[in-house]
Design a protein around this motif. Structure first.
Motif, PDB file in Angstrom:
ATOM      1  N   ALA A  46      -2.442  70.374 -37.987  1.00 15.47           N
ATOM      2  CA  ALA A  46      -1.122  71.389 -37.552  1.00 15.47           C
ATOM      3  C   ALA A  46      -1.182  71.078 -36.035  1.00 15.47           C
ATOM      4  O   ALA A  46       0.114  71.367 -35.033  1.00 15.47           O
ATOM      5  N   HIS A  47      -2.005  70.816 -35.285  1.00 14.17           N
ATOM      6  CA  HIS A  47      -2.615  70.710 -33.745  1.00 14.17           C
ATOM      7  C   HIS A  47      -1.749  70.005 -33.061  1.00 14.17           C
ATOM      8  O   HIS A  47      -0.727  69.783 -32.181  1.00 14.17           O
ATOM      9  N   LEU A  48      -1.281  68.347 -34.263  1.00 17.56           N
ATOM     10  CA  LEU A  48      -1.070  67.548 -33.728  1.00 17.56           C
ATOM     11  C   LEU A  48       0.853  67.806 -33.520  1.00 17.56           C
ATOM     12  O   LEU A  48       1.649  67.294 -33.161  1.00 17.56           O
ATOM     13  N   THR A  49       1.029  68.601 -34.649  1.00 11.03           N
ATOM     14  CA  THR A  49       2.642  69.000 -34.953  1.00 11.03           C
ATOM     15  C   THR A  49       3.007  69.963 -33.681  1.00 11.03           C
ATOM     16  O   THR A  49       4.269  69.833 -33.253  1.00 11.03           O
ATOM     17  N   ALA A  50       1.986  70.538 -32.908  1.00  6.06           N
ATOM     18  CA  ALA A  50       2.497  71.944 -32.518  1.00  6.06           C
ATOM     19  C   ALA A  50       2.855  71.142 -31.362  1.00  6.06           C
ATOM     20  O   ALA A  50       3.336  71.255 -30.149  1.00  6.06           O
ATOM     21  N   TYR A  51       1.569  69.729 -30.531  1.00  7.62           N
ATOM     22  CA  TYR A  51       1.587  69.338 -29.665  1.00  7.62           C
ATOM     23  C   TYR A  51       3.026  68.384 -29.363  1.00  7.62           C
ATOM     24  O   TYR A  51       3.906  68.968 -28.551  1.00  7.62           O
ATOM     25  N   ARG A  52       3.123  67.615 -30.537  1.00  4.47           N
ATOM     26  CA  ARG A  52       5.549  67.261 -30.440  1.00  4.47           C
ATOM     27  C   ARG A  52       5.798  68.104 -30.596  1.00  4.47           C
ATOM     28  O   ARG A  52       7.094  67.669 -29.432  1.00  4.47           O
ATOM     29  N   GLY A 187       3.259  77.104 -19.130  1.00  5.47           N
ATOM     30  CA  GLY A 187       2.100  76.462 -18.795  1.00  5.47           C
ATOM     31  C   GLY A 187       1.164  77.550 -19.673  1.00  5.47           C
ATOM     32  O   GLY A 187      -0.196  76.756 -20.183  1.00  5.47           O
ATOM     33  N   ARG A 188       1.150  78.499 -19.717  1.00  9.10           N
ATOM     34  CA  ARG A 188       0.879  79.295 -20.505  1.00  9.10           C
ATOM     35  C   ARG A 188       0.527  78.706 -22.773  1.00  9.10           C
ATOM     36  O   ARG A 188      -0.058  78.409 -23.297  1.00  9.10           O
ATOM     37  N   ARG A 189       1.471  78.161 -22.862  1.00  7.85           N
ATOM     38  CA  ARG A 189       1.765  77.808 -23.742  1.00  7.85           C
ATOM     39  C   ARG A 189       1.059  76.763 -23.569  1.00  7.85           C
ATOM     40  O   ARG A 189       0.767  76.266 -25.570  1.00  7.85           O
ATOM     41  N   TYR A 190       1.360  75.563 -23.180  1.00  4.18           N
ATOM     42  CA  TYR A 190       0.548  74.172 -22.816  1.00  4.18           C
ATOM     43  C   TYR A 190      -0.668  74.653 -22.784  1.00  4.18           C
ATOM     44  O   TYR A 190      -1.860  73.588 -23.270  1.00  4.18           O
ATOM     45  N   ALA A 191      -1.545  75.983 -22.362  1.00  6.53           N
ATOM     46  CA  ALA A 191      -2.797  75.726 -22.228  1.00  6.53           C
ATOM     47  C   ALA A 191      -3.424  75.762 -23.619  1.00  6.53           C
ATOM     48  O   ALA A 191      -4.944  75.457 -24.104  1.00  6.53           O
ATOM     49  N   ILE A 216       2.225  76.781 -12.001  1.00  4.67           N
ATOM     50  CA  ILE A 216       2.973  75.748 -11.908  1.00  4.67           C
ATOM     51  C   ILE A 216       2.800  75.145 -13.349  1.00  4.67           C
ATOM     52  O   ILE A 216       1.824  75.116 -14.014  1.00  4.67           O
ATOM     53  N   VAL A 217       3.743  74.664 -14.216  1.00  2.00           N
ATOM     54  CA  VAL A 217       3.302  73.729 -15.302  1.00  2.00           C
ATOM     55  C   VAL A 217       2.114  72.528 -15.121  1.00  2.00           C
ATOM     56  O   VAL A 217       2.056  72.046 -14.159  1.00  2.00           O
ATOM     57  N   HIS A 218       1.486  71.950 -16.189  1.00  2.00           N
ATOM     58  CA  HIS A 218       0.582  71.115 -16.150  1.00  2.00           C
ATOM     59  C   HIS A 218       0.899  69.369 -16.103  1.00  2.00           C
ATOM     60  O   HIS A 218       2.052  69.082 -16.577  1.00  2.00           O
ATOM     61  N   GLY A 219       0.348  68.979 -15.158  1.00  2.00           N
ATOM     62  CA  GLY A 219       1.725  67.776 -14.626  1.00  2.00           C
ATOM     63  C   GLY A 219       1.344  67.218 -16.211  1.00  2.00           C
ATOM     64  O   GLY A 219       2.275  66.455 -15.924  1.00  2.00           O
ATOM     65  N   MET A 220       0.593  66.699 -16.677  1.00  2.00           N
ATOM     66  CA  MET A 220       0.500  65.750 -18.412  1.00  2.00           C
ATOM     67  C   MET A 220       1.587  66.471 -19.167  1.00  2.00           C
ATOM     68  O   MET A 220       1.802  65.565 -20.238  1.00  2.00           O
ATOM     69  N   TRP A 221       2.098  68.105 -19.238  1.00  2.00           N
ATOM     70  CA  TRP A 221       3.118  68.116 -19.642  1.00  2.00           C
ATOM     71  C   TRP A 221       4.265  67.644 -19.553  1.00  2.00           C
ATOM     72  O   TRP A 221       5.186  67.154 -20.098  1.00  2.00           O
ATOM     73  N   SER A 222       4.280  67.718 -18.493  1.00  2.00           N
ATOM     74  CA  SER A 222       5.523  66.835 -17.477  1.00  2.00           C
ATOM     75  C   SER A 222       5.807  65.440 -17.896  1.00  2.00           C
ATOM     76  O   SER A 222       6.771  64.764 -18.652  1.00  2.00           O
ATOM     77  N   VAL A 223       4.488  64.927 -17.395  1.00  2.00           N
ATOM     78  CA  VAL A 223       4.272  63.588 -18.077  1.00  2.00           C
ATOM     79  C   VAL A 223       5.313  63.259 -19.743  1.00  2.00           C
ATOM     80  O   VAL A 223       5.658  62.623 -19.723  1.00  2.00           O
TER      81      VAL A 223
END
Length: 292
Positions: A46-52, A187-191, A216-223
């Motif tokens: 479920a976590h992997l799906t949310a990340y994707r 940012g909150r969603r990626y957190a 600011i949004v997380h850098g690794m979300w942008s990448v």
């Protein structure tokens, strides 16, 4: 077994408590020799799906190349929270990242992550250091990462070397690929998915603690968002990627352009503000079929 799932990193209250820590003179700092390690990690489906869904990766039977970073980042935070570490973790800026996938990790595969700090160096805005991370399966290294962080100081060293050329820095708006809108809650969603509750990513009030008008949004979300788009276009998983964060993406952002260019090996890419042409990040990616 350590299940990589939601909110396995710092809790918000614990993250906020770090904001008041003071570690002394950063120019005389010594990085600890200790390392942080976690074994028997497996991704929660479920976590992997949310990340994707959050980053745009296509569904495959393997982990996205940036996904193990969620585990290494949490271990890195644990290391930076330790008493010997000379800098406070909160408010620190992620400066750049390099990831190499030596072998793809199946989605249900158990793996181990090890993190250590090294390479303290003067920078024109403060000091930088690397978190050196590697993932292993049955003792075999399958994934490596070098995450570079910037700790800003009021009086940077006068003899700091100029920064090296950033990958993909020649990419411009003429290489336009797609236009994205990044919402205020990104940012909150990626957190929630990553466990990284650094206050600079959450709300205007918490970002202002560190001198920022907006979060600011997380850098690794942008990448991850860039790499996911390029992976879908190339039709192959990336083997190597490198990224340099050049300016923060303040939230919300309505005109973030993904720009891409074919390179001799793989792709170069950049995130650029459509208005004003400000470069947020630039990078390069080599896919599985192109890696030597």
């Amino acid at each position: 077994m350590a299940m990589l799932t939601h909110l396995a990193g710092l809790a918000p209250r614990a993250a906020m408590s770090l904001a008041t820590k003071h570690r002394g003179d950063p120019m005389a700092a010594v990085l600890p020799a200790a390392e942080s390690r976690m074994d028997d990690i497996v991704a929660d489906p479920a976590h992997l799906t949310a990340y994707r869904r959050l980053t745009g990766y296509r569904v495959t039977s393997y982990l996205p190349i940036t996904y193990p970073h969620l585990a290494s980042m949490r271990l890195g935070l644990r290391l930076m929270m330790s008493r010997p570490f000379p800098f406070t973790a909160m408010g620190m800026l992620h400066f750049g990242d390099e990831i190499t996938e030596l072998r793809q990790i199946p989605a249900g595969q158990r793996f181990s992550i090890r993190v250590r700090a090294d390479n303290l160096a003067a920078h024109r805005r403060g000091v930088t250091f690397d978190l050196l991370n590697d993932a292993t399966v049955d003792g075999e290294t399958v994934w490596t990462q070098r995450s570079t962080f910037l700790y800003r100081v009021k009086q940077p060293p006068p003899d700091a070397a100029p920064p090296a050329a950033a990958p993909g820095e020649s990419v411009t708006l003429s290489d336009f690929e797609a236009l994205w809108r990044v919402p205020a809650d990104a940012g909150r969603r990626y957190a929630e998915v990553s466990g990284d509750y650094n206050p600079i990513h959450l709300y205007p009030a918490t970002a202002r603690i560190y001198g920022m008008k907006r979060p600011i949004v997380h850098g690794m979300w942008s990448v991850a968002r860039c790499v996911a788009a390029l992976e879908s276009r190339a039709g192959e998983a990336p083997r190597r990627l490198s990224a340099r964060f050049r300016a923060p993406v303040s939230l919300p952002a309505k005109d973030v352009a993904l720009c891409t260019r074919r390179a001799d090996a793989g792709w170069e890419f950049a995130l650029i503000a459509q208005r004003g042409q400000r470069h947020y990040l630039s990078g390069s990616m080599v896919s599985l079929g192109e890696a030597s």
